[in-house]
Design a protein around this motif. Structure first.
Motif, PDB file in Angstrom:
ATOM      1  N   LYS A  24       9.980   0.723  18.273  1.00  0.00           N
ATOM      2  CA  LYS A  24       9.219   0.594  17.022  1.00  0.00           C
ATOM      3  C   LYS A  24       8.417  -0.708  16.991  1.00  0.00           C
ATOM      4  CE  LYS A  24      11.347   1.383  13.178  1.00  0.00           C
ATOM      5  NZ  LYS A  24      12.444   1.262  12.193  1.00  0.00           N
ATOM      6  N   ILE A  34      15.537   2.022  20.221  1.00  0.00           N
ATOM      7  CA  ILE A  34      14.446   2.562  19.411  1.00  0.00           C
ATOM      8  C   ILE A  34      13.864   1.509  18.472  1.00  0.00           C
ATOM      9  CG2 ILE A  34      13.781   4.393  17.804  1.00  0.00           C
ATOM     10  CD1 ILE A  34      14.450   5.138  20.831  1.00  0.00           C
ATOM     11  N   GLU A  35      14.651   0.554  18.044  1.00  0.00           N
ATOM     12  CA  GLU A  35      14.086  -0.568  17.285  1.00  0.00           C
ATOM     13  C   GLU A  35      13.106  -1.345  18.162  1.00  0.00           C
ATOM     14  OE1 GLU A  35      14.160  -1.614  14.124  1.00  0.00           O
ATOM     15  OE2 GLU A  35      15.209   0.248  13.653  1.00  0.00           O
ATOM     16  N   GLU A  40      12.328   1.534  26.652  1.00  0.00           N
ATOM     17  CA  GLU A  40      12.004   2.092  25.335  1.00  0.00           C
ATOM     18  C   GLU A  40      10.739   2.948  25.377  1.00  0.00           C
ATOM     19  OE1 GLU A  40       9.944  -1.940  25.387  1.00  0.00           O
ATOM     20  OE2 GLU A  40      11.798  -1.034  26.166  1.00  0.00           O
ATOM     21  N   LYS A  52      16.913   7.752  17.503  1.00  0.00           N
ATOM     22  CA  LYS A  52      18.092   6.885  17.437  1.00  0.00           C
ATOM     23  C   LYS A  52      19.368   7.664  17.734  1.00  0.00           C
ATOM     24  CE  LYS A  52      16.405   3.118  14.551  1.00  0.00           C
ATOM     25  NZ  LYS A  52      16.513   2.402  13.257  1.00  0.00           N
ATOM     26  N   GLU A  53      19.415   8.914  17.295  1.00  0.00           N
ATOM     27  CA  GLU A  53      20.576   9.745  17.598  1.00  0.00           C
ATOM     28  C   GLU A  53      20.685  10.010  19.101  1.00  0.00           C
ATOM     29  OE1 GLU A  53      20.018  13.228  15.251  1.00  0.00           O
ATOM     30  OE2 GLU A  53      20.682  12.279  13.375  1.00  0.00           O
ATOM     31  N   GLU A  86      11.906   8.439  14.265  1.00  0.00           N
ATOM     32  CA  GLU A  86      12.945   7.401  14.331  1.00  0.00           C
ATOM     33  C   GLU A  86      14.368   7.971  14.315  1.00  0.00           C
ATOM     34  OE1 GLU A  86      14.362   3.401  11.894  1.00  0.00           O
ATOM     35  OE2 GLU A  86      12.561   4.496  11.269  1.00  0.00           O
ATOM     36  N   LYS A  87      14.676   8.819  13.348  1.00  0.00           N
ATOM     37  CA  LYS A  87      16.046   9.322  13.210  1.00  0.00           C
ATOM     38  C   LYS A  87      16.480  10.097  14.441  1.00  0.00           C
ATOM     39  CE  LYS A  87      18.954  12.212  10.231  1.00  0.00           C
ATOM     40  NZ  LYS A  87      18.986  13.090   9.033  1.00  0.00           N
ATOM     41  N   GLU A 147      20.235   2.940  18.404  1.00  0.00           N
ATOM     42  CA  GLU A 147      19.394   2.165  17.488  1.00  0.00           C
ATOM     43  C   GLU A 147      18.697   0.996  18.169  1.00  0.00           C
ATOM     44  OE1 GLU A 147      19.730  -0.160  13.177  1.00  0.00           O
ATOM     45  OE2 GLU A 147      21.421   0.977  13.973  1.00  0.00           O
ATOM     46  N   LYS A 148      19.386   0.286  19.032  1.00  0.00           N
ATOM     47  CA  LYS A 148      18.824  -0.922  19.648  1.00  0.00           C
ATOM     48  C   LYS A 148      17.551  -0.614  20.439  1.00  0.00           C
ATOM     49  CE  LYS A 148      20.086  -4.888  22.542  1.00  0.00           C
ATOM     50  NZ  LYS A 148      21.170  -5.527  23.329  1.00  0.00           N
TER      51      LYS A 148
END
Length: 341
Positions: A199, A195-196, A256, A187-188, A183-184, A192-193
């Motif tokens: 997920k 990768i959310e 995604e 997202k980098e 995740e981290k 964030e949008k």
């Protein structure tokens, strides 16, 4: 001939080592162990059958809150794709010594909640604590359902001329799990949008609803698990003793999914995709299936058809290639080597 380094055994190993040694023969076994067939069917009487499946489920320390959900949906999906509703489940929960009572209660409460929603009753199993297990493990979940023999939809039922349909998209499981695990870092790289959204693919790792909607108008159904969409279609063709044509340009690749698979350098078309229903149906049934799925917010696409013999994929440039079975799903090596961040 040897065992794979990781993941499910391949067809050749299954046929040489397992298929000829299945214990006592029984005439009531209508669908027995077959590579690529999701569950067994046992004759109850002239019209009724019992459908039985068995599946393990892995967890990760960072996803224990979702482990109970995944156990129920992954195990029950294999019964659903044969055209019947899952009704009973037994579980074998193996826990590492560091598992807390609170963690176990979370897992079990989720199992109870999902079973209750789906009308599934827990009828037995085993729970124990054992050293050497890195995270809670469902060693095997057995699911049982009952239905009419004439309503079964195994991959063996695919017929020449059937259209091949796919729900949700490729690499659903690979994306959902790896997006949590990395995740981290993701997202980098992607924001964030996106990768959310990746997920959240985790919660699409079920075909129970898809199969219940599509079964009335389908000849064959299959859950695209190890080896992904391409291997799933290949297994349908092999099981039905037919060929197939897949059009790669008709398989959508949402951003995604493309991002997660690209980051981990795995092919989304050959990566594990629990939650992707593959089905075959007469051409005139595709629209009614598509519309009924859309009512439940499940997207679907026609990606190919069943043919007489050759198994072919037409790539995005229009080149024809032989569709080959996937011996080792690329997800597994990535899953076990990628550290949680």
């Amino acid at each position: 001939m040897k065992l794979p380094d990781v993941g499910k055994i391949n067809r050749e190993f299954f046929e040489k080592t397992i298929y000829q040694k299945l214990g006592a023969k029984n005439k009531d076994v209508l669908i027995g162990p077959q590579h690529g067939v999701d569950a067994a069917a046992i004759k109850i009487n002239q019209d009724q059958v019992m459908v039985v499946s068995e599946d393990p489920t892995f967890s990760m320390p960072s996803m224990l809150d979702d482990f109970g959900w995944s156990i129920v949906h992954i195990c029950a999906s294999d019964v659903a794709v044969l055209g019947v509703d899952p009704e009973y489940i037994t579980l074998c929960l193996l826990l590492p010594p560091e598992t807390t009572q609170e963690q176990f209660e979370t897992i079990w409460s989720q199992i109870h909640s999902e079973c209750e929603k789906l009308g599934i009753t827990v009828v037995g199993g085993h729970t124990g604590v054992y050293p050497g297990i890195p995270a809670p493990l469902n060693g095997g979940g057995t699911v049982i359902g009952y239905g009419e023999k004439q309503d079964l939809t195994p991959p063996t039922n695919a017929e020449v001329g059937d259209k091949i349909m796919m729900t949700k998209g490729p690499a659903i499981e690979a994306t959902g799990i790896l997006a949590h695990k990395s995740e981290k870092e993701l997202k980098e790289k992607y924001g964030e949008k996106l990768i959310e959204k990746a997920k959240n693919r985790f919660y699409q790792m079920t075909v129970i609803k898809d199969a219940a909607i599509a079964r009335e108008h389908s000849n064959a159904m299959h859950d695209a698990t190890e080896g992904g969409v391409l291997n799933g279609v290949h297994e349908i063709a092999i099981a039905s003793d037919n060929g197939c044509i897949i059009h790669e340009n008709k398989i959508p690749l949402p951003p995604e999914i493309e991002a997660v698979c690209s980051h981990h350098k795995i092919n989304p078309l050959t990566s594990i995709s629990e939650g992707t229903l593959l089905l075959t149906c007469p051409p005139q049934n595709t629209e009614v299936i598509k519309k009924q799925l859309e009512k439940k917010d499940i997207p679907s696409w026609v990606i190919g058809e069943i043919t007489e013999n050759k198994k072919t994929i037409i790539d995005k440039e229009g080149n024809k290639q032989k569709l080959q079975p996937i011996k080792t799903d690329p997800f597994w090596k990535t899953f076990f080597q990628t550290p949680k961040n």
